[in-house]
Motif scaffolding. Structure first.
Motif, short mmCIF file in Angstrom:
data_model
loop_
_atom_site.label_atom_id
_atom_site.label_comp_id
_atom_site.label_asym_id
_atom_site.label_seq_id
_atom_site.Cartn_x
_atom_site.Cartn_y
_atom_site.Cartn_z
N GLU A 235 0.85 -1.19 0.00
CA GLU A 235 0.00 0.00 0.00
C GLU A 235 0.89 1.24 0.00
N THR A 236 0.72 2.08 -0.99
CA THR A 236 1.58 3.26 -1.13
C THR A 236 0.92 4.51 -0.55
N THR A 237 1.74 5.52 -0.32
CA THR A 237 1.25 6.79 0.20
C THR A 237 0.62 7.65 -0.89
N GLY A 238 0.86 7.29 -2.14
CA GLY A 238 0.41 8.09 -3.27
C GLY A 238 1.57 8.77 -3.97
N ALA A 239 2.74 8.80 -3.32
CA ALA A 239 3.91 9.40 -3.95
C ALA A 239 4.29 8.64 -5.22
N LEU A 240 4.18 7.33 -5.18
CA LEU A 240 4.41 6.48 -6.34
C LEU A 240 3.23 5.52 -6.48
N LYS A 241 2.98 5.07 -7.69
CA LYS A 241 2.00 4.03 -7.89
C LYS A 241 2.56 2.72 -7.34
N PRO A 242 1.69 1.79 -6.93
CA PRO A 242 2.18 0.53 -6.37
C PRO A 242 3.18 -0.18 -7.27
N GLN A 243 2.88 -0.23 -8.58
CA GLN A 243 3.79 -0.89 -9.51
C GLN A 243 5.14 -0.19 -9.57
N GLU A 244 5.11 1.15 -9.51
CA GLU A 244 6.35 1.92 -9.55
C GLU A 244 7.21 1.66 -8.33
N ALA A 245 6.57 1.55 -7.16
CA ALA A 245 7.31 1.28 -5.93
C ALA A 245 7.98 -0.09 -5.97
N ILE A 246 7.28 -1.08 -6.52
CA ILE A 246 7.84 -2.44 -6.60
C ILE A 246 9.02 -2.46 -7.56
N ILE A 247 8.85 -1.89 -8.74
CA ILE A 247 9.92 -1.89 -9.74
C ILE A 247 11.13 -1.12 -9.23
N ALA A 248 10.89 0.02 -8.55
CA ALA A 248 11.99 0.80 -8.00
C ALA A 248 12.74 0.01 -6.93
N GLY A 249 12.00 -0.73 -6.09
CA GLY A 249 12.64 -1.56 -5.08
C GLY A 249 13.51 -2.65 -5.68
N LEU A 250 13.02 -3.26 -6.75
CA LEU A 250 13.79 -4.30 -7.44
C LEU A 250 15.06 -3.71 -8.06
N LYS A 251 14.96 -2.50 -8.61
CA LYS A 251 16.13 -1.86 -9.20
C LYS A 251 17.18 -1.56 -8.13
N VAL A 252 16.74 -1.12 -6.96
CA VAL A 252 17.67 -0.85 -5.86
C VAL A 252 18.41 -2.13 -5.47
N LEU A 253 17.67 -3.21 -5.33
CA LEU A 253 18.28 -4.48 -4.96
C LEU A 253 19.22 -4.98 -6.04
N GLN A 254 18.85 -4.78 -7.29
CA GLN A 254 19.69 -5.18 -8.41
C GLN A 254 21.01 -4.42 -8.41
N LYS A 255 20.96 -3.11 -8.12
CA LYS A 255 22.19 -2.31 -8.07
C LYS A 255 23.10 -2.77 -6.94
N LYS A 256 22.52 -3.10 -5.80
CA LYS A 256 23.31 -3.57 -4.67
C LYS A 256 24.02 -4.88 -5.01
N LEU A 257 23.29 -5.80 -5.64
CA LEU A 257 23.88 -7.08 -6.01
C LEU A 257 24.96 -6.90 -7.08
N ALA A 258 24.72 -5.98 -8.01
CA ALA A 258 25.72 -5.71 -9.05
C ALA A 258 26.99 -5.13 -8.44
N PHE A 259 26.83 -4.27 -7.42
CA PHE A 259 27.98 -3.70 -6.73
C PHE A 259 28.80 -4.78 -6.03
N ILE A 260 28.11 -5.69 -5.35
CA ILE A 260 28.80 -6.79 -4.67
C ILE A 260 29.52 -7.67 -5.68
N LYS A 261 28.83 -8.00 -6.78
CA LYS A 261 29.41 -8.86 -7.82
C LYS A 261 30.68 -8.23 -8.39
N LYS A 262 30.62 -6.93 -8.67
CA LYS A 262 31.77 -6.24 -9.24
C LYS A 262 32.97 -6.28 -8.30
N ASN A 263 32.72 -6.04 -7.01
CA ASN A 263 33.81 -6.03 -6.05
C ASN A 263 34.37 -7.42 -5.80
#
Length: 281
Positions: A235-263
Protein backbone atom coordinates in the motif's frame (compact mmCIF):
# COMPACT_ATOMS: atom_id res chain seq x y z
CA UNK A 1 3.65 -4.42 -17.15
CA UNK A 2 1.36 -7.40 -16.48
CA UNK A 3 3.23 -9.80 -14.22
CA UNK A 4 0.29 -12.23 -14.17
CA UNK A 5 1.19 -13.25 -17.73
CA UNK A 6 4.65 -14.51 -16.76
CA UNK A 7 5.21 -18.18 -17.55
CA UNK A 8 5.64 -20.34 -14.47
CA UNK A 9 9.03 -22.07 -14.37
CA UNK A 10 9.98 -24.51 -11.63
CA UNK A 11 13.56 -23.21 -11.53
CA UNK A 12 12.97 -19.46 -11.79
CA UNK A 13 11.11 -16.96 -9.59
CA UNK A 14 7.74 -15.87 -10.88
CA UNK A 15 5.06 -13.39 -9.83
CA UNK A 16 1.28 -13.55 -10.03
CA UNK A 17 -0.93 -10.57 -9.18
CA UNK A 18 -3.99 -11.34 -7.04
CA UNK A 19 -5.47 -7.84 -6.80
CA UNK A 20 -4.70 -4.17 -7.38
CA UNK A 21 -6.14 -0.67 -7.35
CA UNK A 22 -4.81 2.89 -7.44
CA UNK A 23 -3.23 2.72 -3.96
CA UNK A 24 -2.35 -0.95 -3.35
CA UNK A 25 -1.39 -4.17 -5.04
CA UNK A 26 -1.36 -7.80 -3.88
CA UNK A 27 0.87 -10.41 -5.49
CA UNK A 28 2.53 -13.76 -4.88
CA UNK A 29 6.28 -14.27 -5.36
CA UNK A 30 7.28 -17.91 -5.77
CA UNK A 31 10.42 -20.00 -6.28
CA UNK A 32 12.84 -17.79 -4.36
CA UNK A 33 14.56 -17.71 -0.99
CA UNK A 34 13.13 -16.10 2.14
CA UNK A 35 16.13 -13.76 2.38
CA UNK A 36 15.54 -12.47 -1.16
CA UNK A 37 11.80 -12.00 -0.57
CA UNK A 38 12.46 -10.06 2.62
CA UNK A 39 15.18 -7.97 0.93
CA UNK A 40 12.63 -6.87 -1.68
CA UNK A 41 10.22 -5.87 1.09
CA UNK A 42 12.88 -3.86 2.93
CA UNK A 43 14.03 -2.16 -0.28
CA UNK A 44 10.50 -1.01 -1.11
CA UNK A 45 10.01 0.44 2.37
CA UNK A 46 13.35 2.12 3.02
CA UNK A 47 15.43 2.57 -0.14
CA UNK A 48 13.15 3.82 -2.90
CA UNK A 49 13.70 7.51 -3.61
CA UNK A 50 10.85 10.02 -3.50
CA UNK A 51 10.43 13.77 -3.05
CA UNK A 52 9.44 15.27 0.32
CA UNK A 53 9.46 18.70 1.93
CA UNK A 54 12.68 19.07 3.89
CA UNK A 55 13.01 22.81 4.49
CA UNK A 56 10.32 25.32 5.48
CA UNK A 57 10.91 29.09 5.64
CA UNK A 58 8.14 30.98 7.46
CA UNK A 59 7.30 34.55 6.50
CA UNK A 60 4.23 34.86 8.72
CA UNK A 61 2.35 32.50 11.03
CA UNK A 62 -0.41 33.85 13.29
CA UNK A 63 -2.20 30.53 13.72
CA UNK A 64 -2.38 28.70 17.07
CA UNK A 65 0.17 26.13 15.82
CA UNK A 66 3.90 26.68 16.19
CA UNK A 67 6.22 26.89 13.19
CA UNK A 68 7.81 23.56 14.10
CA UNK A 69 4.45 21.80 14.29
CA UNK A 70 3.36 23.05 10.87
CA UNK A 71 6.76 22.23 9.35
CA UNK A 72 6.46 18.66 10.62
CA UNK A 73 3.02 18.29 9.07
CA UNK A 74 4.24 19.70 5.76
CA UNK A 75 7.11 17.20 5.66
CA UNK A 76 4.69 14.28 5.94
CA UNK A 77 2.50 15.36 3.00
CA UNK A 78 3.22 12.91 0.12
CA UNK A 79 4.34 14.50 -3.14
CA UNK A 80 3.85 12.94 -6.56
CA UNK A 81 7.29 11.47 -7.29
CA UNK A 82 7.00 9.66 -10.60
CA UNK A 83 9.55 12.15 -12.02
CA UNK A 84 11.92 11.80 -9.06
CA UNK A 85 14.69 10.34 -11.25
CA UNK A 86 14.98 13.66 -13.09
CA UNK A 87 16.14 15.33 -9.86
CA UNK A 88 19.74 15.32 -8.66
CA UNK A 89 20.16 13.96 -5.11
CA UNK A 90 20.62 16.96 -2.80
CA UNK A 91 23.09 15.07 -0.60
CA UNK A 92 25.44 14.28 -3.49
CA UNK A 93 28.13 16.44 -5.03
CA UNK A 94 26.55 16.15 -8.47
CA UNK A 95 24.78 19.50 -8.21
CA UNK A 96 26.99 22.59 -8.51
CA UNK A 97 24.59 24.95 -6.71
CA UNK A 98 25.59 26.52 -3.40
CA UNK A 99 22.36 25.76 -1.54
CA UNK A 100 19.50 24.47 -3.70
CA UNK A 101 18.25 24.93 -7.25
CA UNK A 102 15.59 23.59 -9.65
CA UNK A 103 17.92 20.71 -10.59
CA UNK A 104 18.07 19.25 -7.06
CA UNK A 105 14.95 20.64 -5.35
CA UNK A 106 11.37 21.79 -5.87
CA UNK A 107 9.92 24.96 -4.38
CA UNK A 108 6.39 25.12 -2.99
CA UNK A 109 4.48 28.12 -1.59
CA UNK A 110 1.66 28.42 0.92
CA UNK A 111 -0.06 31.79 1.38
CA UNK A 112 -3.42 31.65 3.14
CA UNK A 113 -5.31 34.37 5.05
CA UNK A 114 -8.66 33.76 6.68
CA UNK A 115 -11.20 36.48 5.78
CA UNK A 116 -14.21 34.56 7.04
CA UNK A 117 -15.24 33.01 10.36
CA UNK A 118 -12.93 30.01 9.95
CA UNK A 119 -10.94 28.25 7.25
CA UNK A 120 -9.08 24.97 6.83
CA UNK A 121 -5.59 25.07 5.35
CA UNK A 122 -4.91 21.89 3.35
CA UNK A 123 -2.37 20.43 0.96
CA UNK A 124 -4.47 21.84 -1.89
CA UNK A 125 -3.23 25.29 -0.82
CA UNK A 126 0.39 24.25 -1.45
CA UNK A 127 1.43 25.56 -4.86
CA UNK A 128 4.41 23.85 -6.50
CA UNK A 129 6.59 25.45 -9.16
CA UNK A 130 7.05 21.97 -10.69
CA UNK A 131 4.17 20.72 -12.83
CA UNK A 132 4.59 17.05 -11.86
CA UNK A 133 6.10 17.06 -8.35
CA UNK A 134 3.26 18.42 -6.22
CA UNK A 135 1.07 17.31 -3.28
CA UNK A 136 -1.11 14.29 -3.92
CA UNK A 137 -4.86 14.75 -4.18
CA UNK A 138 -7.22 12.78 -1.95
CA UNK A 139 -10.33 10.89 -3.03
CA UNK A 140 -12.58 13.64 -1.68
CA UNK A 141 -10.27 16.26 -3.23
CA UNK A 142 -10.45 18.23 0.03
CA UNK A 143 -6.71 17.80 0.60
CA UNK A 144 -4.71 16.85 3.69
CA UNK A 145 -5.43 19.12 6.64
CA UNK A 146 -2.46 21.26 7.76
CA UNK A 147 -4.09 23.78 10.12
CA UNK A 148 -7.31 25.64 10.87
CA UNK A 149 -7.49 29.42 10.90
CA UNK A 150 -10.01 31.87 12.32
CA UNK A 151 -10.75 35.32 10.98
CA UNK A 152 -7.64 37.49 10.77
CA UNK A 153 -5.11 34.65 11.06
CA UNK A 154 -2.75 33.76 8.22
CA UNK A 155 0.09 31.46 7.23
CA UNK A 156 2.71 32.46 4.66
CA UNK A 157 5.71 30.23 3.96
CA UNK A 158 8.01 28.69 1.39
CA UNK A 159 8.95 25.00 1.24
CA UNK A 160 11.88 23.21 -0.38
CA UNK A 161 11.31 19.58 -1.36
CA UNK A 162 14.31 17.31 -1.86
CA UNK A 163 15.04 13.82 -3.03
CA UNK A 164 15.67 11.20 -0.36
CA UNK A 165 15.00 7.71 1.01
CA UNK A 166 13.25 6.46 4.14
CA UNK A 167 16.53 5.28 5.65
CA UNK A 168 17.14 8.98 6.30
CA UNK A 169 13.56 9.85 7.30
CA UNK A 170 10.23 8.01 7.06
CA UNK A 171 8.67 10.92 5.13
CA UNK A 172 10.50 9.71 2.00
CA UNK A 173 8.99 6.21 2.10
CA UNK A 174 6.63 5.57 -0.82
CA UNK A 175 4.93 2.77 1.13
CA UNK A 176 2.36 3.27 3.85
CA UNK A 177 2.53 -0.48 4.62
CA UNK A 178 3.94 -3.67 3.15
CA UNK A 179 2.22 -6.81 4.39
CA UNK A 180 4.41 -9.87 3.96
CA UNK A 181 3.43 -13.47 4.74
CA UNK A 182 4.54 -16.97 3.94
CA UNK A 183 3.31 -20.40 5.06
CA UNK A 184 -0.16 -19.23 6.24
CA UNK A 185 -0.95 -22.72 7.60
CA UNK A 186 2.31 -22.78 9.61
CA UNK A 187 3.52 -26.05 8.13
CA UNK A 188 7.12 -25.03 8.81
CA UNK A 189 6.41 -24.33 12.52
CA UNK A 190 8.12 -20.93 12.29
CA UNK A 191 5.35 -19.46 14.46
CA UNK A 192 4.54 -20.66 17.97
CA UNK A 193 0.93 -19.95 18.95
CA UNK A 194 -0.26 -19.30 22.49
CA UNK A 195 -3.24 -21.66 22.59
CA UNK A 196 -5.69 -21.97 25.47
CA UNK A 197 -8.28 -24.21 23.85
CA UNK A 198 -8.42 -24.49 20.07
CA UNK A 199 -5.78 -23.15 17.70
CA UNK A 200 -8.16 -22.85 14.74
CA UNK A 201 -10.67 -20.64 16.56
CA UNK A 202 -8.06 -18.58 18.42
CA UNK A 203 -5.70 -18.13 15.46
CA UNK A 204 -7.79 -18.10 12.25
CA UNK A 205 -5.90 -18.57 9.00
CA UNK A 206 -5.44 -15.43 6.88
CA UNK A 207 -7.07 -15.08 3.49
CA UNK A 208 -3.79 -16.19 1.93
CA UNK A 209 -4.43 -19.63 3.41
CA UNK A 210 -7.33 -19.99 0.98
CA UNK A 211 -4.78 -20.06 -1.84
CA UNK A 212 -3.04 -23.11 -0.39
CA UNK A 213 -4.31 -26.58 0.40
CA UNK A 214 -4.99 -27.03 4.10
CA UNK A 215 -2.64 -29.58 5.70
CA UNK A 216 -4.02 -32.92 6.83
CA UNK A 217 -4.15 -33.63 10.56
CA UNK A 218 -1.72 -36.54 10.17
CA UNK A 219 0.60 -34.72 7.73
CA UNK A 220 4.23 -35.55 8.63
CA UNK A 221 6.55 -32.66 9.48
CA UNK A 222 9.28 -32.05 6.92
CA UNK A 223 12.40 -30.76 8.70
CA UNK A 224 14.08 -29.93 5.37
CA UNK A 225 11.21 -27.89 3.93
CA UNK A 226 11.79 -24.21 3.13
CA UNK A 227 9.32 -21.45 2.27
CA UNK A 228 9.05 -20.78 -1.46
CA UNK A 229 5.81 -18.83 -1.81
CA UNK A 230 5.48 -15.29 -0.42
CA UNK A 231 2.34 -13.18 -0.22
CA UNK A 232 2.70 -9.41 -0.49
CA UNK A 233 0.28 -6.53 -0.11
CA UNK A 234 1.88 -3.17 -0.91
CA UNK A 235 0.00 0.00 0.00
CA UNK A 236 1.58 3.26 -1.13
CA UNK A 237 1.25 6.79 0.20
CA UNK A 238 0.41 8.09 -3.27
CA UNK A 239 3.91 9.40 -3.95
CA UNK A 240 4.41 6.48 -6.34
CA UNK A 241 2.00 4.03 -7.89
CA UNK A 242 2.18 0.53 -6.37
CA UNK A 243 3.79 -0.89 -9.51
CA UNK A 244 6.35 1.92 -9.55
CA UNK A 245 7.31 1.28 -5.93
CA UNK A 246 7.84 -2.44 -6.60
CA UNK A 247 9.92 -1.89 -9.74
CA UNK A 248 11.99 0.80 -8.00
CA UNK A 249 12.64 -1.56 -5.08
CA UNK A 250 13.79 -4.30 -7.44
CA UNK A 251 16.13 -1.86 -9.20
CA UNK A 252 17.67 -0.85 -5.86
CA UNK A 253 18.28 -4.48 -4.96
CA UNK A 254 19.69 -5.18 -8.41
CA UNK A 255 22.19 -2.31 -8.07
CA UNK A 256 23.31 -3.57 -4.67
CA UNK A 257 23.88 -7.08 -6.01
CA UNK A 258 25.72 -5.71 -9.05
CA UNK A 259 27.98 -3.70 -6.73
CA UNK A 260 28.80 -6.79 -4.67
CA UNK A 261 29.41 -8.86 -7.82
CA UNK A 262 31.77 -6.24 -9.24
CA UNK A 263 33.81 -6.03 -6.05
CA UNK A 264 33.98 -9.80 -5.58
CA UNK A 265 35.19 -10.20 -9.16
CA UNK A 266 37.80 -7.49 -8.58
CA UNK A 267 39.07 -9.23 -5.45
CA UNK A 268 39.15 -12.56 -7.30
CA UNK A 269 41.34 -11.02 -10.01
CA UNK A 270 43.71 -9.58 -7.41
CA UNK A 271 43.88 -12.95 -5.66
CA UNK A 272 44.68 -14.64 -8.94
CA UNK A 273 47.60 -12.30 -9.54
CA UNK A 274 48.81 -12.53 -5.95
CA UNK A 275 47.77 -8.97 -5.21
CA UNK A 276 45.83 -9.70 -2.03
CA UNK A 277 45.44 -12.61 0.31
CA UNK A 278 42.58 -15.03 -0.37
CA UNK A 279 39.65 -14.38 1.94
CA UNK A 280 36.36 -16.02 2.87
CA UNK A 281 32.95 -14.27 2.67
Amino acid sequence: MNYSNFTQNANKPFVSITGQDQESISFILSNTDLSVANAIRRAMIAEVTTMAIDLVEFENNTSVLTDEFIAHRLGLIPLFSSDVDTMIPFTSRECSCQQYCPSCSVELHLNVKCDQESRSVTSNDLISVHQQIKPITSESDSGILIAKLVKGQEISLRCIAKKGIAKEHAKWSPCAAVAFEYDPHNRLRHTTYWVEDDVKSEWPVSKNGELEEEPAEDEPFDYLAKPNKFYYNVETTGALKPQEAIIAGLKVLQKKLAFIKKNVEGIAEEVGTGGVEERMF
